[in-house]
Every structure is written in C-alpha cells, then in structure tokens.
Design a protein around this motif. Structure first.
Motif, PDB file in Angstrom:
ATOM      1  N   GLN A 189     -16.748   4.444  -2.183  1.00  0.00           N
ATOM      2  CA  GLN A 189     -17.736   5.173  -2.980  1.00  0.00           C
ATOM      3  C   GLN A 189     -18.082   6.564  -2.467  1.00  0.00           C
ATOM      4  N   ASN A 190     -17.701   6.908  -1.255  1.00  0.00           N
ATOM      5  CA  ASN A 190     -18.150   8.164  -0.654  1.00  0.00           C
ATOM      6  C   ASN A 190     -16.989   9.061  -0.256  1.00  0.00           C
ATOM      7  N   ASN A 191     -16.034   9.203  -1.142  1.00  0.00           N
ATOM      8  CA  ASN A 191     -14.848  10.005  -0.880  1.00  0.00           C
ATOM      9  C   ASN A 191     -15.055  11.446  -1.353  1.00  0.00           C
ATOM     10  N   SER A 192     -14.628  12.390  -0.526  1.00  0.00           N
ATOM     11  CA  SER A 192     -14.750  13.791  -0.938  1.00  0.00           C
ATOM     12  C   SER A 192     -13.759  14.658  -0.176  1.00  0.00           C
ATOM     13  N   ASN A 193     -13.459  15.798  -0.784  1.00  0.00           N
ATOM     14  CA  ASN A 193     -12.582  16.809  -0.180  1.00  0.00           C
ATOM     15  C   ASN A 193     -11.186  16.267   0.130  1.00  0.00           C
ATOM     16  N   TRP A 194     -10.474  15.946  -0.945  1.00  0.00           N
ATOM     17  CA  TRP A 194      -9.088  15.527  -0.850  1.00  0.00           C
ATOM     18  C   TRP A 194      -8.205  16.687  -1.299  1.00  0.00           C
ATOM     19  N   TYR A 195      -7.226  17.029  -0.482  1.00  0.00           N
ATOM     20  CA  TYR A 195      -6.345  18.162  -0.785  1.00  0.00           C
ATOM     21  C   TYR A 195      -4.892  17.719  -0.670  1.00  0.00           C
ATOM     22  N   ALA A 196      -4.101  18.009  -1.703  1.00  0.00           N
ATOM     23  CA  ALA A 196      -2.680  17.667  -1.678  1.00  0.00           C
ATOM     24  C   ALA A 196      -1.843  18.877  -2.070  1.00  0.00           C
ATOM     25  N   LEU A 197      -0.791  19.111  -1.308  1.00  0.00           N
ATOM     26  CA  LEU A 197       0.229  20.087  -1.676  1.00  0.00           C
ATOM     27  C   LEU A 197       1.578  19.390  -1.586  1.00  0.00           C
ATOM     28  N   GLN A 198       2.235  19.275  -2.737  1.00  0.00           N
ATOM     29  CA  GLN A 198       3.533  18.610  -2.795  1.00  0.00           C
ATOM     30  C   GLN A 198       4.625  19.670  -2.804  1.00  0.00           C
ATOM     31  N   VAL A 199       5.523  19.587  -1.834  1.00  0.00           N
ATOM     32  CA  VAL A 199       6.594  20.566  -1.682  1.00  0.00           C
ATOM     33  C   VAL A 199       7.924  19.838  -1.567  1.00  0.00           C
ATOM     34  N   THR A 200       8.980  20.488  -2.001  1.00  0.00           N
ATOM     35  CA  THR A 200      10.343  19.951  -1.935  1.00  0.00           C
ATOM     36  C   THR A 200      10.502  18.709  -2.807  1.00  0.00           C
ATOM     37  N   LYS A 201       9.924  17.571  -2.375  1.00  0.00           N
ATOM     38  CA  LYS A 201       9.931  16.345  -3.156  1.00  0.00           C
ATOM     39  C   LYS A 201       8.509  15.832  -3.304  1.00  0.00           C
ATOM     40  N   GLY A 202       8.249  15.143  -4.421  1.00  0.00           N
ATOM     41  CA  GLY A 202       6.930  14.561  -4.597  1.00  0.00           C
ATOM     42  C   GLY A 202       6.782  13.941  -5.968  1.00  0.00           C
ATOM     43  N   ASN A 203       6.083  12.824  -6.031  1.00  0.00           N
ATOM     44  CA  ASN A 203       5.819  12.167  -7.310  1.00  0.00           C
ATOM     45  C   ASN A 203       4.403  12.504  -7.772  1.00  0.00           C
ATOM     46  N   TYR A 204       3.555  11.513  -7.982  1.00  0.00           N
ATOM     47  CA  TYR A 204       2.214  11.772  -8.489  1.00  0.00           C
ATOM     48  C   TYR A 204       1.309  12.364  -7.412  1.00  0.00           C
ATOM     49  N   GLY A 205       0.365  13.190  -7.859  1.00  0.00           N
ATOM     50  CA  GLY A 205      -0.670  13.635  -6.949  1.00  0.00           C
ATOM     51  C   GLY A 205      -1.564  12.470  -6.563  1.00  0.00           C
ATOM     52  N   MET A 206      -1.964  11.685  -7.559  1.00  0.00           N
ATOM     53  CA  MET A 206      -2.741  10.467  -7.323  1.00  0.00           C
ATOM     54  C   MET A 206      -2.185   9.377  -8.232  1.00  0.00           C
ATOM     55  N   GLU A 207      -1.704   8.289  -7.635  1.00  0.00           N
ATOM     56  CA  GLU A 207      -1.229   7.134  -8.399  1.00  0.00           C
ATOM     57  C   GLU A 207      -2.292   6.044  -8.292  1.00  0.00           C
ATOM     58  N   ILE A 208      -2.895   5.717  -9.423  1.00  0.00           N
ATOM     59  CA  ILE A 208      -4.053   4.835  -9.425  1.00  0.00           C
ATOM     60  C   ILE A 208      -3.740   3.582 -10.236  1.00  0.00           C
ATOM     61  N   GLU A 209      -3.938   2.419  -9.620  1.00  0.00           N
ATOM     62  CA  GLU A 209      -3.775   1.169 -10.353  1.00  0.00           C
ATOM     63  C   GLU A 209      -4.724   0.120  -9.801  1.00  0.00           C
ATOM     64  N   CYS A 210      -5.005  -0.891 -10.613  1.00  0.00           N
ATOM     65  CA  CYS A 210      -5.927  -1.966 -10.220  1.00  0.00           C
ATOM     66  C   CYS A 210      -5.270  -3.330 -10.304  1.00  0.00           C
ATOM     67  N   SER A 211      -3.943  -3.357 -10.122  1.00  0.00           N
ATOM     68  CA  SER A 211      -3.204  -4.622 -10.055  1.00  0.00           C
ATOM     69  C   SER A 211      -3.438  -5.497 -11.282  1.00  0.00           C
ATOM     70  N   ASN A 212      -3.573  -4.853 -12.434  1.00  0.00           N
ATOM     71  CA  ASN A 212      -3.757  -5.537 -13.734  1.00  0.00           C
ATOM     72  C   ASN A 212      -5.056  -6.332 -13.820  1.00  0.00           C
ATOM     73  N   ASN A 213      -6.087  -5.885 -13.108  1.00  0.00           N
ATOM     74  CA  ASN A 213      -7.408  -6.509 -13.193  1.00  0.00           C
ATOM     75  C   ASN A 213      -8.391  -5.548 -13.865  1.00  0.00           C
ATOM     76  N   ASN A 214      -9.034  -6.004 -14.918  1.00  0.00           N
ATOM     77  CA  ASN A 214     -10.023  -5.196 -15.635  1.00  0.00           C
ATOM     78  C   ASN A 214     -11.355  -5.304 -14.900  1.00  0.00           C
TER      79      ASN A 214
END
Length: 401
Positions: free
Chosen positions: A234-259
């Motif tokens: 709940q207390n996440n802040s200041n995330w920085y990503a730089l994808q160079v050369t190779k890279g997929n998603y900046g953020m891949e988000i899933e909940c394992s098929n749970n609503n």
C-alpha cells in the motif's frame, strides 16, 4: 614467572585488537576486508565494509540475521555454478547502504542472466491460482510461501544494487529476477533499490503486503516491475524504469485469475523505453507500458510514460500502448468494476493510449471504457522523484535519465 604472565597479557591484547579490525564487531576504524560467503548461514553474521565473493545458493536460515555494512561489494561467478542470496522465511537480511556508499551485488562476467539475485521468503497473505493461500516457488528452490502474517519482516534493504541477475536456478520453471519477494510482509523495508541489466524482471512480487520505495529498474530484459498472487503493498512510491536494448512491459500486472477485493497502490511512476529497444523475444507483442491481465487491478497515480512504440522489426511495425487490458474478465471485473484506477497520466512518444486486446493470433479487440474518475491524463505529471548519487550511477552513467 611475572615476565611470562606479562608477555601473555600483551599477546592477548594484540590478538584481540587484530580480531576487532577484521571481524563483524562494530569498529569505525576497521579497514575493508575480503572474504567468501557460503551457506547455509546458521548464525547471526555481520559483514563489515569489504569485498566479498558469494559462492553457491547461499541461504539465510530462519531465526538468523545477516547484515552488510555500507559500501561493500559482493561478487559471484557463474563459472562456479548457480549463485543466489536467499532469505528463508523467518530469516532477515539487513543491508545498510547509503546514497554515497551503496551495497552492490554483482557477477564477475557482467553478462545479464548470470546469477539468481536476491530472493526473500515470507509468510504474508497470498492468493495464488485457484485462490489458494499457499504455493510453491518457481525459482528452483521449490519452497512454500504464503501465510497469515501480514506484518512479516524479512529485513531491511537500503541502497542496494543487484546487477546481471536473471539466471534459472536448478530445475526452476523460469528465470529469477534482480529482486524476488515471495509473500513478504509489511514489516520488511525496501528502499532505494536498483535492479541493473538482468535477464528477467527487475522486481517481482509473489503476493504479500510489502511495499517498495525509490526503486530503479534499468535495462532488464523482461518486465521492469512484475507481480502476481494478490500482491497488495500500500505504500509504494517513486518507481523508475528505463528499458534499453531489450525489454517487455514496463509493469506486468496480474492477480492469478482471482477477482480480489484488494489491490496495491503505487504513486509517482516513470516508465521509459529507449529508442531501438526491442522485446526480449523477436516478434513478440509485449511492448506496452502497463499491462493488466488475469484479473489485475490497483490504484496508480502521477505516472509518466514515454517511448512505448511504435517500433519496426523487419517488415512489421508493432503498436505499443500506454495501458493494455489483455483479457475480457479483467476488463469486465476490474475496469468496469472500478478496481483499476490510473490518474494523472502523462503519455508521450507512445503509439496508443489504451488498448484492449484479448490474447490470440491475431488478438481479439476489447472495448475498454474506464468509469468516471478511474482514469485521467495530464500534461503536468512528474512521475518518480529520485535524488541521484553513487547508488544510482554505474560506470559513471547516471541511470535516471
């Protein structure tokens, strides 16, 4: 006799002084030391400022606290076999780096995918596939994770850099990440971390309640940030990503098929993709800034997204999106159910704003319409706010660009 006793006393005094300068005892005048780190580590240990070699899959046992002082460098060598630093549930890793003196875990060859990185286990709540509350790790250790201890404390990582991780350990089902957190709890501190040029994700959370602040993911081949199994920090802040050369998603988000009725919260996010960066696997379509799938949800604000497509590979041009909803259930339950919130989003140099595309070849279009108040763009979002220093510099290059 008196002379003999006096001589022994002097010798004992000299021996004690020498030991203090090279042991785990606190001594501000101690000089950097060298040594080898092997496991399992079964008793509390402090590694003073020094240069160390980590050899093997080193496990910190339950009930044991291992501490690294500021400025140390810990190097492993893939030629010797699998290497990783693993904190078992109940163990603690304390890394006391500073902005000027970070603690660096690296690998001798400097090749991405050369070791297993830092892996921490806990017993905080998870919700894995099928809604189960415990599961088995996929990292090659095949250890159980999950539980009811939301306040689990796996230690305190401050100003830590992990370089060239992403190796597949033993018979693990996938590569490991720079940092991997299995059901870690809110008592664990993750602050000012760098995951640098790994062959898999920069950071991955498998459930749990831990939060992370001031984190850099630079040049990792898969996703910059990734999670599943109902992670709910709940207390996440200041995330920085730089994808160079190779890279997929900046953020891949899933909940394992749970609503789920819960979700994580992250503020101040910057996701950048350098010109010429291609997917990890040629011809793949994992080129979006933020992807939601398998009932993924969450609350995200003050986001800067830059450089996610289009890009051309051969005769094919791929269209990246700022936000991608990848399946019907995620759209129905999470988007329409107001369980995904993205506000104050600044998007530049990106092909598409929102893409709904069910998996398949070709993908089936999905109409994505966020309810009122759940999505907003902005030209003034600032994203991550990080103070630079030695902790964010590698080879004279500032990672925050």
């Amino acid at each position: 006799m008196k002379k003999i006793i006096l001589s022994l006393a002097i010798l004992a005094s000299l021996t004690t002084t020498f030991t203090a300068c090279t042991s785990s005892d606190d001594n501000s005048s101690a000089q950097p030391v060298t040594g080898e780190i092997t496991g399992p580590i079964a008793a509390d240990k402090v590694y003073p400022l020094g240069t160390y070699t980590l050899k093997g899959i080193v496990k910190i046992n339950a009930g044991v606290t291992v501490t690294f002082d500021a400025g140390s460098t810990i190097t492993c060598d893939k030629i010797t076999g699998d290497n990783a630093l693993v904190v078992l549930n109940g163990g603690k890793l304390i890394v006391n780096g500073t902005s000027a003196l970070p603690v660096v875990f690296t690998e001798k060859s400097g090749i991405p995918g050369s070791w297993g990185g830092i892996i921490i286990y806990g017993d905080a709540p998870i919700k894995a596939i099928g809604g189960v509350t415990t599961s088995t790790s996929e990292d090659g250790n095949a250890l159980p994770y999950g539980g009811t201890n939301a306040a689990h404390n796996g230690g305190s990582l401050n100003y830590v850099r992990v370089e060239y991780a992403g190796a597949k350990l033993a018979d693990g089902t996938k590569e490991n990440n720079g940092f991997t957190f299995y059901s870690c709890g809110s008592g664990t501190t993750l602050d000012h971390l760098v995951s640098y040029k790994g062959a898999d994700d920069g950071y991955e959370f498998f459930g749990g309640t831990v939060s992370m602040t001031n984190a850099i993911s630079y040049g990792n081949y898969d996703d910059a940030f990734d999670w599943q199994d109902g992670w709910q920090g709940q207390n996440n802040s200041n995330w920085y990503a730089l994808q160079v050369t190779k890279g997929n998603y900046g953020m891949e988000i899933e909940c394992s098929n749970n609503n789920n009725a819960f979700w994580p919260k992250v503020t101040n996010i910057t996701l950048k993709r350098a010109t010429g960066c291609t997917p990890e696997v040629a011809g793949d379509i994992q080129i979006d800034a933020i992807q939601f799938k398998k009932e993924a949800n969450g609350d995200y604000s003050n986001i800067v997204i830059d450089g996610y497509g289009p890009y051309t590979e051969g005769a094919t041009t791929y269209q990246g999106a700022a936000i991608k909803i990848q399946d019907v259930n995620t759209n129905t339950n999470q988007v329409n159910g107001s369980k995904i919130k993205l506000t104050n989003v600044k998007i530049t140099n990106t092909a598409l704003e929102i893409l709904g595309a069910n998996v398949g070849t070709p993908p089936t279009p999905i109409s994505v319409i966020f309810p009122s108040g759940q999505y907003s763009t902005s030209t003034t979002a600032t994203g991550a706010s990080l103070t630079t220093g030695a902790w964010s510099t590698v080879g004279g290059v500032n990672l925050i660009q």
